[in-house]
Design a protein around this motif. Structure first.
Motif, mmCIF file in Angstrom:
data_model
loop_
_atom_site.group_PDB
_atom_site.id
_atom_site.type_symbol
_atom_site.label_atom_id
_atom_site.label_comp_id
_atom_site.label_asym_id
_atom_site.label_seq_id
_atom_site.Cartn_x
_atom_site.Cartn_y
_atom_site.Cartn_z
ATOM 1 N N ILE A 39 45.486 37.808 32.661
ATOM 2 C CA ILE A 39 46.282 38.183 33.822
ATOM 3 C C ILE A 39 46.578 36.907 34.601
ATOM 4 C CG2 ILE A 39 46.339 39.587 35.921
ATOM 5 C CD1 ILE A 39 45.999 41.239 33.353
ATOM 6 N N CYS A 41 40.117 47.029 40.465
ATOM 7 C CA CYS A 41 39.437 46.332 39.359
ATOM 8 C C CYS A 41 38.095 47.011 39.066
ATOM 9 C CB CYS A 41 39.226 44.862 39.727
ATOM 10 S SG CYS A 41 38.517 43.913 38.358
ATOM 11 N N TYR A 45 38.654 35.393 35.645
ATOM 12 C CA TYR A 45 39.167 36.159 34.507
ATOM 13 C C TYR A 45 38.250 36.119 33.294
ATOM 14 C CZ TYR A 45 43.264 37.022 37.276
ATOM 15 O OH TYR A 45 44.099 37.451 38.281
ATOM 16 N N ALA A 88 35.943 40.996 38.239
ATOM 17 C CA ALA A 88 36.874 39.885 38.060
ATOM 18 C C ALA A 88 37.546 39.489 39.361
ATOM 19 C CB ALA A 88 37.921 40.251 37.010
ATOM 20 N N CYS A 140 37.360 39.568 33.191
ATOM 21 C CA CYS A 140 38.461 40.532 33.111
ATOM 22 C C CYS A 140 38.429 41.290 31.790
ATOM 23 C CB CYS A 140 39.773 39.769 33.260
ATOM 24 S SG CYS A 140 41.216 40.787 32.967
ATOM 25 N N ILE A 141 38.614 42.589 31.832
ATOM 26 C CA ILE A 141 38.642 43.390 30.611
ATOM 27 C C ILE A 141 40.059 43.826 30.243
ATOM 28 C CG2 ILE A 141 36.280 44.199 30.968
ATOM 29 C CD1 ILE A 141 37.585 46.880 31.906
ATOM 30 N N LEU A 142 41.039 43.233 30.915
ATOM 31 C CA LEU A 142 42.456 43.463 30.622
ATOM 32 C C LEU A 142 42.868 44.928 30.690
ATOM 33 C CD1 LEU A 142 42.787 40.890 27.716
ATOM 34 C CD2 LEU A 142 43.731 40.664 30.021
ATOM 35 N N CYS A 143 42.334 45.609 31.666
ATOM 36 C CA CYS A 143 42.710 47.014 31.834
ATOM 37 C C CYS A 143 44.079 47.149 32.474
ATOM 38 C CB CYS A 143 41.676 47.735 32.694
ATOM 39 S SG CYS A 143 41.704 47.202 34.411
ATOM 40 N N GLY A 144 44.546 46.085 33.114
ATOM 41 C CA GLY A 144 45.888 46.104 33.700
ATOM 42 C C GLY A 144 46.006 46.903 34.992
ATOM 43 N N VAL A 171 35.728 46.007 37.215
ATOM 44 C CA VAL A 171 34.633 45.052 37.016
ATOM 45 C C VAL A 171 34.641 44.015 38.139
ATOM 46 C CG1 VAL A 171 34.605 45.391 34.526
ATOM 47 C CG2 VAL A 171 36.074 43.618 35.515
ATOM 48 N N CYS A 180 45.082 46.047 38.008
ATOM 49 C CA CYS A 180 45.552 45.193 39.099
ATOM 50 C C CYS A 180 47.056 44.957 38.983
ATOM 51 C CB CYS A 180 44.811 43.856 39.104
ATOM 52 S SG CYS A 180 44.953 42.937 37.565
#
Ligand code: SF4
Ligand code: SF4
Ligand code: SF4
Ligand code: FES
Lengths: 534, 350
Positions: B178, B198, B145, B202, B148-152, B200, B154
Motif C-alpha cells: 500500500i 486496519c 507496512y 500497520a 500489512c496484510i494487504l486487506c485493502g 492489524v 484502508c
C-alpha cells in the motif's frame, strides 16, 4: 437543521452556500460526497473560494463575497421564469408569493451576473438543477450569516427551498451547520438575550409568569437583554460594568477585537471560567478553572437537533471543577441555593420548563440521542421538521432585496478580506493548538492571495506581509494560491499572533446583531527589510 | 423487497435478495471469520478467510462476495474449511514480524485473534520477509507496512468514505504494497479512518503510541466536543490521562463510526500542562493562586457591589457553545434569577 444527517445520502441534489463543509463539518460532508459519487446526486456549490467541496461539485458558482442574496434571487428568477417552481406546495403551504415575485423581477441572469460575477449560463444551469430534482437539500453556515444582511440571506435560502417544495420531506430542507459542539444546545437552553429556554420569548407576560413561578423567583427582569455584541458596546460606553464569561474567548472570536478589548478594559469586574489562560482570561479579575468534556457528563445537542449524552472519562484535573458545580456554588452563595445532585436532575428540570425538550431525560438518551421537538415521554423525537405544516402555519416568503456589505474595497483599502475555519484547527485555537499533531499540520496563520495580486505587490509565496484595515494591523504569512479570486484575500481566525479579527468589522446585521465578519476592506503591504529582521 | 430463502448450517433463513452469504449468516447470528470485509465498504474478496461450502459448487467460495440464491444450502464450518482458513492465516504470518509484544494493536488485533483461534504456535512456512522502512514523517500516522496484510480496507476507506484516495495498492505479487502516489510521506486529511479500518497494527495514531496498552485503558463512549456534527466516539483513558480515541462500532450514532482529524487526534489538550488547575485572583496587576472559597467570595462580593451600585442590567453573562445543555441552562438561570437580568448570550454567531 430541519432535516437529519443520515437522510442526506439519499438526496437527489444539494445546494451548498457559504459553508466550507469538508473543513468545518467533515462528517456531514462525507454524506454529500457519497451521495454525489455513488447515488448520482447533483452537487451545486456556491462559494467565492475554491473550497475542497468544489472538487466533488457538479457545478461551482463563484460569486463575489457578500452577494449571496443576489445569487439566490437570480436562481429563483430563473426557476419562476421557466415554470419550475412547486406550484402545489406554494398554493397549499405558503403565502406571500406575489410579493416575492415582485422583488425577483429585476434579478434576470444578466443583472445577477453583474452583481455576483457568476456567468449567466451557470446561474441558469444551477436553477434548473434545483428546480427539477426531486429531493434537494440546502446547506449554509457562517458564510452567509456573518453579513449585515445575514438574516435576510437565511430567509432567502428558505424562500428558495419553499419555492421548490423542498421542505417537510426526508432528504430535503434548510440546513444551517453549527460550528461548535453545542451551539444548538446553548441556544435551546436560553443562552440568548431574548429567549427563555426553548425559544420562549422573554417579552411575553405569560412566559415571564411561567418562569417566575417555576423558578420561584419574583425578580425576573422585564427589561430586554443585550446581545453579546451590544454588551461589548455597552462596556465601551460604560453602562455594562461586569461580565461573567464561561468558556468563551471573545478576545479572539469577536470581529474587530480592538473594539472588544476596549470594552473589556473598561469593565469594573471580569470573571472568566475556562480551561486555559485564553486571551480573554488574561484580562480577568478572577479566573475559575473549569473542565473539558472528558471530565464531565451532561448533554450536547448537535446540528440536527439531536440531544446526546456525554460521559465522564477522567476526574477534573488539578483543582478545576465542572462548570455546573461552579454555577451552583455561586448561586447558593448569592442567596439562591441550587442543590442538583447530578446532571440528570438538571435535565429533568429543563424538560419540565422547555416544551421542545419535554420528553427528554438522560435515561432515554442512554441508547441513542433524541431529536427535538420531543414533547413527551413517549414521543420518538423528530427527524425532520415542518412535515405537514410550518410552526407558524403557512410558510411565509420574506422577499429579500440585495444590498452591498457595509465596507467594500476602495482605493485606500483595495482588497476584500474574508475569514473562516480550517479542518485541523478549531475556533480560537486554544484546544487544537495544544494538540501536537494538529498544530503540526498547520502551526501558523496565513493569508491566501491570488498570484496576480501577489505579483503586482511583489509578494512571494511564504513572505510575511502587513495587512491593515480601518480597525487594526497584523503581520501574516502570504500563501500565493488560486483558491481565492483576484482582489480577495482569505484568512482563518484560529491564530493569536496573526488574529484576523483585529481587522474585521463589527458592522451589525440590524435584525440579529450578528457582525459582518465575512467581508471587510484591507490594505496589503510588503514589510521593509529592517522589519523582517526583527 | 424481494426475499430469498436459504439454509445455513441447517438453519432456515430469509434475507433480501442481493444480500451476500456473509450478510445472511450475520443476520442469523452465525459468525464467519473475515479480514478484508468491512460493513461500510464495498466487498473485496481478497483474504479468502470467509470461505464457505455451498451445495452444488465444487470449490469453496468467499461468502463476502457471493450473493445468496433461492434454496441455497451453505456450511460455514467443516474440517476442510478450517484447514483452509488455518493455512491462510499461516501464510499471512509467514511474512509478518514477530512484534506483538510492543505492537500498539496487541490485544485488539484480528490477526492475533485468528492465530490464537487456530492455535498457531509455530509457522510451517518459512519464506521471504518484507523489509519496508517505517514512514512516520507525517504528523499523525505511523505506517509500518511490514505488518500489512494487504486487506485493502484502508484503501477503500480512504476512497469510498473519505473521498480522498491518498493511498492505493502499488506493485504486484510479493512486492505488493500500500503506498501513496509516489510512495512517499502521507499527505492527506488525516481523518484517521484508515487506522480504524486496519485489522492489524500497520497503521497507528502517533499521538497514542506507547501511551498505554489496549487492556489498560478505560473506554468510555461520549460525544466529540468540536463541531456541531455531534459524532459519537470512544475515549480511552489510562489512569487520569486520555490516550486514544477510537470509533464506535454500532449504528446508534450520527457518524457511522467515522471521524475527522479533530475528533480522532484532537485530544492532547485535555491533559496539557497549560490547563488552569487552580483559581486565580488578580492582585496588583498579577494573578495570584487562590482557594475556591476566596475566589468565589471575590466574585460574589464584586457582583453584589456592582449590582447594588449600578443596577441589575450593568452585569452581563456570556455562556458557551462548548459547555453542556445542563451548564448553559444553569448559567442563564443564574443570570436571570440571581442577577436579575436578561443580559445573557453567547457567540453562537461566530
Ligand atoms: S487518514 Fe483519512 S485521508 Fe488520510 S489516508 Fe487515512 S483515510 Fe485517507
Ligand atoms: S495497512 Fe492495514 S488496512 Fe491497509 S491494507 Fe494493510 S492491513 Fe489492510
Ligand atoms: S469528529 Fe470531526 S466531524 Fe465529528 S463532531 Fe468531531 S469535529 Fe465534528
Ligand atoms: S472477508 Fe471475504 S475475502 Fe476477505
Amino acid at each position: 437543521m430541519t432535516n437529519s444527517i443520515s437522510e442526506f445520502e439519499h438526496s437527489n441534489a444539494y445546494f451548498v452556500i457559504g459553508s466550507n463543509m469538508t473543513e468545518a463539518h467533515p462528517i456531514i460532508a462525507l454524506r454529500l460526497k457519497r451521495g454525489a459519487r455513488y447515488n448520482g446526486a447533483k452537487l451545486v456549490v456556491a462559494d467565492p473560494r475554491e473550497i475542497t467541496l468544489t472538487k466533488y461539485a457538479t457545478l461551482w458558482l463563484r460569486h463575489k463575497p457578500g452577494t449571496d442574496a443576489a445569487l439566490i434571487n437570480g436562481l429563483m428568477h430563473v426557476i419562476i421564469e421557466e415554470g419550475l417552481e412547486d406550484k402545489a406546495f406554494i398554493e397549499d403551504r405558503t403565502e406571500n408569493i406575489t410579493a416575492l415575485k415582485k422583488v425577483l423581477k429585476k434579478y434576470t441572469p444578466a443583472f445577477t451576473e453583474k452583481i455576483t460575477g457568476v456567468p449567466q449560463d451557470k446561474i441558469i444551469e444551477a436553477a434548473r438543477i434545483i428546480g427539477t430534482e426531486d429531493k434537494v437539500a440546502f446547506f449554509y453556515a457562517m458564510g452567509i450569516t456573518q453579513h449585515v444582511m445575514g438574516t435576510e440571506n437565511v430567509m432567502d435560502v428558505a424562500n428558495l427551498a419553499m419555492l421548490t417544495g423542498n421542505v417537510g420531506r426526508p432528504s430535503t430542507g434548510v440546513n444551517p451547520l453549527r460550528g461548535q459542539s453545542n451551539v444548538q444546545g446553548a441556544c435551546d437552553m436560553g443562552g440568548l438575550f431574548n429567549y427563555y429556554p426553548g425559544y420562549q420569548r422573554v417579552d411575553l407576560e405569560e412566559n415571564w409568569k411561567k418562569f417566575s413561578e417555576s423558578w420561584g423567583c419574583d425578580t425576573l427582569s422585564r427589561d430586554a437583554g443585550l446581545p453579546a455584541t451590544a454588551m461589548i458596546n455597552a462596556a465601551v460606553e460604560g453602562t455594562i460594568k461586569a461580565l461573567y464569561v464561561m468558556g468563551e474567548n471573545p478576545m479572539m472570536s469577536d470581529p474587530d477585537i480592538g473594539h472588544t478589548e476596549k470594552g473589556f478594559k473598561n469593565l469594573d469586574f471580569l470573571v472568566v471560567q475556562d480551561i486555559f489562560m485564553t486571551e480573554t482570561a488574561a484580562m480577568a479579575d478572577v479566573i475559575l478553572p473549569a473542565t473539558t468534556y472528558a471530565e464531565k457528563d451532561g448533554t450536547f445537542t448537535n446540528s440536527e437537533r439531536r440531544v446526546q449524552l456525554l460521559r465522564q472519562v477522567i476526574d477534573p484535573v488539578g483543582k478545576s471543577r465542572v462548570d455546573w458545580k461552579i454555577i451552583m456554588d455561586l448561586s447558593t452563595r448569592m442567596g439562591r441555593p441550587m442543590t442538583y445532585q447530578n446532571t440528570a436532575e438538571i435535565m429533568d428540570e429543563i424538560a419540565s420548563v422547555t416544551p421542545i425538550y419535554g420528553g427528554i431525560s438522560h435515561e432515554r438518551l442512554e441508547k441513542k440521542g433524541l431529536q427535538w421537538p420531543c414533547p413527551d415521554k413517549n414521543h420518538p423525537g423528530t427527524p425532520y421538521l415542518h412535515k405537514d405544516k410550518f410552526s407558524r402555519g403557512k410558510g411565509f416568503f420574506y422577499p429579500v432585496d440585495y444590498h452591498p456589505p457595509a465596507e467594500l474595497p476602495d482605493p485606500e483599502y483595495p482588497f476584500l478580506l474574508t475569514t473562516g475555519r480550517m479542518l485541523s484547527h478549531y475556533h480560537t485555537g486554544t484546544m487544537t493548538r495544544r494538540s501536537k499533531g494538529l498544530n503540526e499540520i498547520c502551526p501558523e496563520g496565513f493569508m491566501e492571495i491570488h498570484p496576480k495580486d501577489a505579483g503586482s505587490l511583489d509578494i512571494e509565496d511564504g513572505e510575511m506581509v502587513r495587512v491593515s484595515s480601518r480597525r487594526g494591523t497584523i503581520t501574516v504569512k502570504a500563501w500565493v494560491t488560486r483558491k481565492v479570486p483576484p482582489q480577495v484575500v482569505y484568512m482563518n481566525f484560529h491564530f493569536a499572533e496573526s488574529a484576523a479579527n483585529r481587522l474585521t468589522i463589527a458592522a451589525l446585521d440590524p435584525m440579529s446583531g450578528i457582525a459582518e465578519a465575512k467581508v471587510c476592506a484591507v490594505r496589503i503591504e510588503k514589510l521593509q527589510l529592517q522589519e523582517t529582521a526583527v | 423487497m424481494n426475499m430469498v430463502d436459504l439454509t445455513i448450517n441447517d438453519k432456515k433463513i430469509i434475507v433480501p435478495a442481493g444480500s451476500t452469504i456473509l450478510e445472511a449468516a450475520q443476520s442469523a447470528g452465525i459468525l464467519i471469520p473475515t479480514l478484508c470485509y468491512h460493513k461500510h465498504l464495498s466487498p473485496y474478496g481478497g483474504c479468502r478467510l470467509c470461505i464457505v461450502e455451498v451445495e452444488g459448487i465444487p470449490r469453496l467460495v468467499a461468502s463476502c462476495t457471493t450473493p445468496v440464491a433461492e434454496g441455497m444450502v451453505v456450511r460455514t464450518d467443516s474440517e476442510q474449511i478450517r484447514r483452509n482458513r488455518k493455512t491462510i492465516v499461516e501464510l499471512i504470518l509467514s511474512n509478518h514480524p514477530n512484534d506483538c509484544m510492543v505492537c500498539e494493536q496487541n490485544g485488539r488485533c484480528k490477526l492475533q485473534d485468528l492465530a490464537y483461534e487456530f492455535g498457531l504456535k509455530e509457522i510451517r512456512f518459512q519464506g521471504e520477509k518484507s523489509h519496508y522502512e517505517i514512514e512516520n514523517r507525517n504528523p499523525m500516522i505511523e505506517r509500518d507496512y511490514n505488518k500489512c496484510i494487504l486487506c485493502g480496507r484502508c484503501v477503500r476507506m480512504c476512497d469510498e468514505v473519505q473521498g480522498v484516495g491518498a493511498v492505493d495498492f502499488s506493485k504486484r505479487g510479493f512486492q505488493a504494497k500500500i503506498a501513496t502516489a509516489y510512495d512517499g510521506v502521507l499527505d492527506c486529511e488525516f481523518c484517521g479512518n484508515c487506522i480504524g479500518a486496519c485489522p492489524v497494527g500497520a497503521l497507528t495514531g502517533k499521538p497514542s503510541r506507547f501511551k498505554g496498552r489496549s487492556w489498560e485503558a478505560r473506554k468510555v463512549r461520549t460525544i466529540c466536543n468540536y463541531c456541531g456534527c455531534g459524532c459519537s466516539l470512544i475515549l480511552h483513558a489510562k489512569g487520569q490521562d486520555v490516550i486514544r480515541v477510537t470509533q464506535v462500532e454500532d449504528d446508534n450514532c450520527v457518524n457511522q463510526g467515522f471521524m475527522c482529524v479533530k475528533g480522532k487526534f484532537g485530544f492532547e489538550y485535555i491533559n496539557h500542562k497549560d490547563r488552569l488547575k487552580t483559581p486565580l485572583i488578580r492582585k496588583n496587576g498579577t494573578f495570584v493562586e487562590a482557594s475556591w472559597d476566596e475566589a468565589l467570595e471575590t466574585v460574589v462580593d464584586n457582583l453584589a457591589r456592582i449590582r447594588k451600585e449600578y443596577g441589575n442590567n450593568s452585569i452581563g453573562g456570556l455562556c458557551s457553545a462548548k459547555c453542556t445543555n445542563e451548564e448553559n441552562y444553569l448559567f442563564q438561570k443564574f443570570m436571570r434569577t440571581v442577577i436579575g437580568t436578561n443580559n445573557v448570550d453567547h457567540c453562537a454567531r461566530y
